[in-house]
Scaffold this motif. Structure first.
Motif, PDB file in Angstrom:
ATOM      1  N   ARG A  79      11.388  -4.978 -30.292  1.00  0.00           N
ATOM      2  CA  ARG A  79       9.997  -4.585 -30.125  1.00  0.00           C
ATOM      3  C   ARG A  79       9.784  -3.972 -28.745  1.00  0.00           C
ATOM      4  O   ARG A  79      10.377  -4.378 -27.764  1.00  0.00           O
ATOM      5  CB  ARG A  79       9.067  -5.786 -30.321  1.00  0.00           C
ATOM      6  CG  ARG A  79       9.083  -6.324 -31.747  1.00  0.00           C
ATOM      7  CD  ARG A  79       8.064  -7.438 -31.907  1.00  0.00           C
ATOM      8  NE  ARG A  79       8.044  -7.911 -33.283  1.00  0.00           N
ATOM      9  CZ  ARG A  79       7.341  -7.367 -34.255  1.00  0.00           C
ATOM     10  NH1 ARG A  79       6.599  -6.291 -33.998  1.00  0.00           N
ATOM     11  NH2 ARG A  79       7.373  -7.843 -35.480  1.00  0.00           N
ATOM     12  N   PHE A  80       8.885  -2.990 -28.683  1.00  0.00           N
ATOM     13  CA  PHE A  80       8.635  -2.283 -27.426  1.00  0.00           C
ATOM     14  C   PHE A  80       7.569  -3.001 -26.610  1.00  0.00           C
ATOM     15  O   PHE A  80       6.581  -3.489 -27.152  1.00  0.00           O
ATOM     16  CB  PHE A  80       8.182  -0.843 -27.711  1.00  0.00           C
ATOM     17  CG  PHE A  80       7.804  -0.093 -26.477  1.00  0.00           C
ATOM     18  CD1 PHE A  80       8.780   0.497 -25.692  1.00  0.00           C
ATOM     19  CD2 PHE A  80       6.480   0.004 -26.070  1.00  0.00           C
ATOM     20  CE1 PHE A  80       8.450   1.171 -24.536  1.00  0.00           C
ATOM     21  CE2 PHE A  80       6.136   0.684 -24.921  1.00  0.00           C
ATOM     22  CZ  PHE A  80       7.126   1.271 -24.145  1.00  0.00           C
ATOM     23  N   ALA A  81       7.802  -3.051 -25.285  1.00  0.00           N
ATOM     24  CA  ALA A  81       6.788  -3.545 -24.351  1.00  0.00           C
ATOM     25  C   ALA A  81       6.658  -2.527 -23.231  1.00  0.00           C
ATOM     26  O   ALA A  81       7.661  -2.042 -22.708  1.00  0.00           O
ATOM     27  CB  ALA A  81       7.193  -4.910 -23.797  1.00  0.00           C
ATOM     28  N   ALA A  82       5.404  -2.183 -22.865  1.00  0.00           N
ATOM     29  CA  ALA A  82       5.192  -1.201 -21.806  1.00  0.00           C
ATOM     30  C   ALA A  82       5.815  -1.682 -20.505  1.00  0.00           C
ATOM     31  O   ALA A  82       5.930  -2.878 -20.256  1.00  0.00           O
ATOM     32  CB  ALA A  82       3.700  -0.952 -21.627  1.00  0.00           C
ATOM     33  N   GLY A  83       6.245  -0.726 -19.667  1.00  0.00           N
ATOM     34  CA  GLY A  83       6.830  -1.076 -18.384  1.00  0.00           C
ATOM     35  C   GLY A  83       8.177  -0.415 -18.192  1.00  0.00           C
ATOM     36  O   GLY A  83       8.464   0.647 -18.779  1.00  0.00           O
ATOM     37  N   GLU A  84       9.016  -1.033 -17.373  1.00  0.00           N
ATOM     38  CA  GLU A  84      10.300  -0.446 -17.018  1.00  0.00           C
ATOM     39  C   GLU A  84      11.339  -0.708 -18.107  1.00  0.00           C
ATOM     40  O   GLU A  84      11.455  -1.830 -18.617  1.00  0.00           O
ATOM     41  CB  GLU A  84      10.783  -1.024 -15.685  1.00  0.00           C
ATOM     42  CG  GLU A  84      12.044  -0.378 -15.168  1.00  0.00           C
ATOM     43  CD  GLU A  84      12.409  -0.872 -13.781  1.00  0.00           C
ATOM     44  OE1 GLU A  84      13.609  -1.115 -13.528  1.00  0.00           O
ATOM     45  OE2 GLU A  84      11.486  -1.024 -12.949  1.00  0.00           O
ATOM     46  N   HIS A  85      12.094   0.346 -18.458  1.00  0.00           N
ATOM     47  CA  HIS A  85      13.126   0.236 -19.491  1.00  0.00           C
ATOM     48  C   HIS A  85      14.397   0.934 -19.023  1.00  0.00           C
ATOM     49  O   HIS A  85      14.348   1.890 -18.240  1.00  0.00           O
ATOM     50  CB  HIS A  85      12.662   0.884 -20.805  1.00  0.00           C
ATOM     51  CG  HIS A  85      11.616   0.086 -21.521  1.00  0.00           C
ATOM     52  ND1 HIS A  85      11.894  -0.722 -22.599  1.00  0.00           N
ATOM     53  CD2 HIS A  85      10.286  -0.029 -21.304  1.00  0.00           C
ATOM     54  CE1 HIS A  85      10.776  -1.293 -23.015  1.00  0.00           C
ATOM     55  NE2 HIS A  85       9.782  -0.892 -22.247  1.00  0.00           N
ATOM     56  N   GLU A  86      15.518   0.454 -19.509  1.00  0.00           N
ATOM     57  CA  GLU A  86      16.801   1.102 -19.261  1.00  0.00           C
ATOM     58  C   GLU A  86      17.424   1.456 -20.602  1.00  0.00           C
ATOM     59  O   GLU A  86      17.401   0.650 -21.534  1.00  0.00           O
ATOM     60  CB  GLU A  86      17.735   0.183 -18.477  1.00  0.00           C
ATOM     61  CG  GLU A  86      19.096   0.805 -18.182  1.00  0.00           C
ATOM     62  CD  GLU A  86      19.953  -0.085 -17.301  1.00  0.00           C
ATOM     63  OE1 GLU A  86      19.636  -0.187 -16.098  1.00  0.00           O
ATOM     64  OE2 GLU A  86      20.915  -0.673 -17.817  1.00  0.00           O
ATOM     65  N   PHE A  87      17.962   2.660 -20.704  1.00  0.00           N
ATOM     66  CA  PHE A  87      18.601   3.071 -21.950  1.00  0.00           C
ATOM     67  C   PHE A  87      19.763   3.999 -21.632  1.00  0.00           C
ATOM     68  O   PHE A  87      19.858   4.586 -20.555  1.00  0.00           O
ATOM     69  CB  PHE A  87      17.608   3.754 -22.900  1.00  0.00           C
ATOM     70  CG  PHE A  87      16.883   4.939 -22.303  1.00  0.00           C
ATOM     71  CD1 PHE A  87      17.381   6.224 -22.471  1.00  0.00           C
ATOM     72  CD2 PHE A  87      15.709   4.770 -21.590  1.00  0.00           C
ATOM     73  CE1 PHE A  87      16.726   7.316 -21.935  1.00  0.00           C
ATOM     74  CE2 PHE A  87      15.046   5.857 -21.043  1.00  0.00           C
ATOM     75  CZ  PHE A  87      15.555   7.137 -21.219  1.00  0.00           C
ATOM     76  N   GLY A  88      20.669   4.105 -22.564  1.00  0.00           N
ATOM     77  CA  GLY A  88      21.842   4.948 -22.392  1.00  0.00           C
ATOM     78  C   GLY A  88      21.592   6.368 -22.871  1.00  0.00           C
ATOM     79  O   GLY A  88      20.864   6.592 -23.839  1.00  0.00           O
ATOM     80  N   VAL A  89      22.183   7.317 -22.161  1.00  0.00           N
ATOM     81  CA  VAL A  89      22.203   8.716 -22.598  1.00  0.00           C
ATOM     82  C   VAL A  89      23.680   9.135 -22.542  1.00  0.00           C
ATOM     83  O   VAL A  89      24.144   9.681 -21.549  1.00  0.00           O
ATOM     84  CB  VAL A  89      21.319   9.621 -21.719  1.00  0.00           C
ATOM     85  CG1 VAL A  89      21.320  11.049 -22.269  1.00  0.00           C
ATOM     86  CG2 VAL A  89      19.896   9.098 -21.673  1.00  0.00           C
ATOM     87  N   PRO A  90      24.424   8.843 -23.605  1.00  0.00           N
ATOM     88  CA  PRO A  90      25.881   8.974 -23.561  1.00  0.00           C
ATOM     89  C   PRO A  90      26.388  10.377 -23.288  1.00  0.00           C
ATOM     90  O   PRO A  90      27.525  10.542 -22.827  1.00  0.00           O
ATOM     91  CB  PRO A  90      26.317   8.507 -24.951  1.00  0.00           C
ATOM     92  CG  PRO A  90      25.174   7.731 -25.494  1.00  0.00           C
ATOM     93  CD  PRO A  90      23.945   8.296 -24.872  1.00  0.00           C
ATOM     94  N   ASP A  91      25.573  11.403 -23.553  1.00  0.00           N
ATOM     95  CA  ASP A  91      26.045  12.779 -23.437  1.00  0.00           C
ATOM     96  C   ASP A  91      25.941  13.320 -22.017  1.00  0.00           C
ATOM     97  O   ASP A  91      26.350  14.451 -21.758  1.00  0.00           O
ATOM     98  CB  ASP A  91      25.231  13.695 -24.368  1.00  0.00           C
ATOM     99  CG  ASP A  91      24.977  13.052 -25.716  1.00  0.00           C
ATOM    100  OD1 ASP A  91      25.895  13.032 -26.536  1.00  0.00           O
ATOM    101  OD2 ASP A  91      23.863  12.551 -25.939  1.00  0.00           O
ATOM    102  N   MET A  92      25.383  12.569 -21.075  1.00  0.00           N
ATOM    103  CA  MET A  92      25.247  13.056 -19.700  1.00  0.00           C
ATOM    104  C   MET A  92      26.622  13.222 -19.064  1.00  0.00           C
ATOM    105  O   MET A  92      27.475  12.344 -19.181  1.00  0.00           O
ATOM    106  CB  MET A  92      24.438  12.080 -18.855  1.00  0.00           C
ATOM    107  CG  MET A  92      23.003  11.933 -19.245  1.00  0.00           C
ATOM    108  SD  MET A  92      22.042  11.062 -17.963  1.00  0.00           S
ATOM    109  CE  MET A  92      22.923   9.515 -17.818  1.00  0.00           C
TER     110      MET A  92
END
Length: 405
Positions: free
Chosen positions: A335-348
């Motif tokens: 579930r999403f909660a507003a605020g700071e998030h970290e996620f992967g961007v594998p193609d960078m």
């Protein structure tokens, strides 16, 4: 338009890189890959009704691949995602050829191994640290990634991309074994062909989207592009250079100097190929690492050294990596909660990716906190789920996979 002291010089930049690499660059046995187990997920790609390409592929083709037609493109059949031996999120594409998910997974481990070998090459580090201000200015004004070791590492990433991307064509030449295909690419000099005929943004962007505008032919393990492919790549490169020059001509008519023009139009130029904006008329650009130079009486060609090391490391990876598919039922509902998030961007892979991702966040007024190219992670702050979803959609439209959470 005045150059304002800009030291853009592709020939000189290539010479500097060759001298930093030296004749001992990646010499000796190929980097070995340790045993590792990798779990991956697989997702089928969905072409548009009546066409061979997905919506994202078609849009990119229409915007940036003139005069390429959809029937000149080979598209992957599936996207896979996984975490490599460093715990970094990755994505890749497989099919329609017979090589399967071991190709992108083992290629990633090979890229890591070659990158480690470059980072641990003390002579390369010493020669890089000894560069004078003139050489540093040439690299800064000519290249996207400016540190020699980083340029070599990004070159390993590009070679790994080329291997995986061309693996989609393995069925055209009757090769069913991934190691055999990798060795055929090396023996055929295909990495040099890619460096000479493609341009950076086309290769990176089509890879991210699981497509390749090429066909292979060959006999006896020797691979080459078809004549139609050679002509198509040459024309796309010619038009890209012309588009980059058009942007700079427009800036000149507005009274902008070179630096101001690049700053004002950096997003547009990055989508084309910023390195071509200052290319002298009539010059045919070649990858800086592809140029061979005499250094201390020996021939040095950094790209060839990287490609040879990658081929050996890939052979080791195929033997050492064990893979298993994660069933779709194992997916998590977060579930999403507003605020700071970290996620992967594998193609960078490089600073160009950072510029593109930053532009996406700016367009959606979302707060970008950090872009970690090596860890392939992004930290950001979202006000609500809608803003996050719009950013993720724009990233995917730009050819990037988002590994949420």
């Amino acid at each position: 338009m005045q150059n304002e002291g800009i030291r853009y010089d592709r020939a000189d930049a290539a010479r500097i890189l060759a001298e930093v690499a030296g004749a001992d660059f990646l010499a000796g046995p190929a980097p070995a890959v340790a045993e590792v187990s990798v779990d991956y997920r697989v997702e089928e790609l969905s072409p548009e009704p009546g066409g061979p390409l997905t919506t994202g592929q078609r849009r990119y083709l229409e915007s940036y691949m003139r005069p390429c037609r959809p029937d000149q493109v080979v598209s992957a059949t599936h996207r896979i995602t996984w975490r490599d031996s460093r715990g970094i999120a990755n994505s890749g594409h497989i099919g329609p050829g017979p090589l399967g998910p071991i190709l992108p997974i083992a290629a990633r481990e090979a890229v890591i191994a070659v990158g480690d070998a470059i980072a641990e090459a003390d002579p390369v580090t010493a020669r890089s640290d000894a560069l004078d201000d003139d050489a540093l200015d040439v690299l800064a004004d000519t290249t996207t990634d400016q540190e020699p070791a980083e340029i070599f590492r990004v070159g390993a990433e590009a070679a790994g991309r080329a291997l995986v991307q061309h693996g989609m064509l393995a069925g055209q030449v009757g090769i069913e074994d991934p190691v055999e295909f990798a060795e055929a690419m090396w023996d055929s000099g295909l990495y040099g062909t890619v460096a000479s005929t493609w341009f950076w943004e086309l290769q990176a962007s089509t890879y991210r989207r699981g497509m390749i505008p090429a066909s292979l032919e060959g006999t006896g393990g020797r691979l080459r592009y078809t004549a139609d492919t050679v002509a198509l790549l040459a024309e796309m490169k010619r038009r890209t250079i012309a588009d980059a020059h058009d942007v700079m001509d427009r800036a000149r008519e507005e009274g902008l100097g070179v630096r101001a023009a690049i700053q004002r139009y950096h997003v547009e130029l990055d989508q084309i190929s910023r390195q071509y904006a200052l290319l002298p008329a009539g010059e045919r650009p070649v990858c800086l690492g592809q140029r061979a130079h005499q250094v201390d009486g020996q021939r040095v060609q950094p790209l060839a050294a990287v490609a040879e090391a990658l081929t050996g490391a890939f052979r080791s990876a195929v033997e050492s990596v064990r893979i298993a598919e994660i069933p779709e039922s194992a997916a998590r509902d977060v579930r999403f909660a507003a605020g700071e998030h970290e996620f992967g961007v594998p193609d960078m892979t490089c600073r160009h990716c950072r510029v593109t991702i930053t532009a996406v966040f700016d367009a959606q007024a979302a707060e970008l906190i950090e872009v970690d190219l090596h860890g392939k992670r992004v930290r950001a702050r979202f006000t609500d789920a809608g803003q996050r979803d719009r950013v993720f959609a724009d990233l995917r439209d730009s050819g990037y996979t988002v590994a949420d959470g």
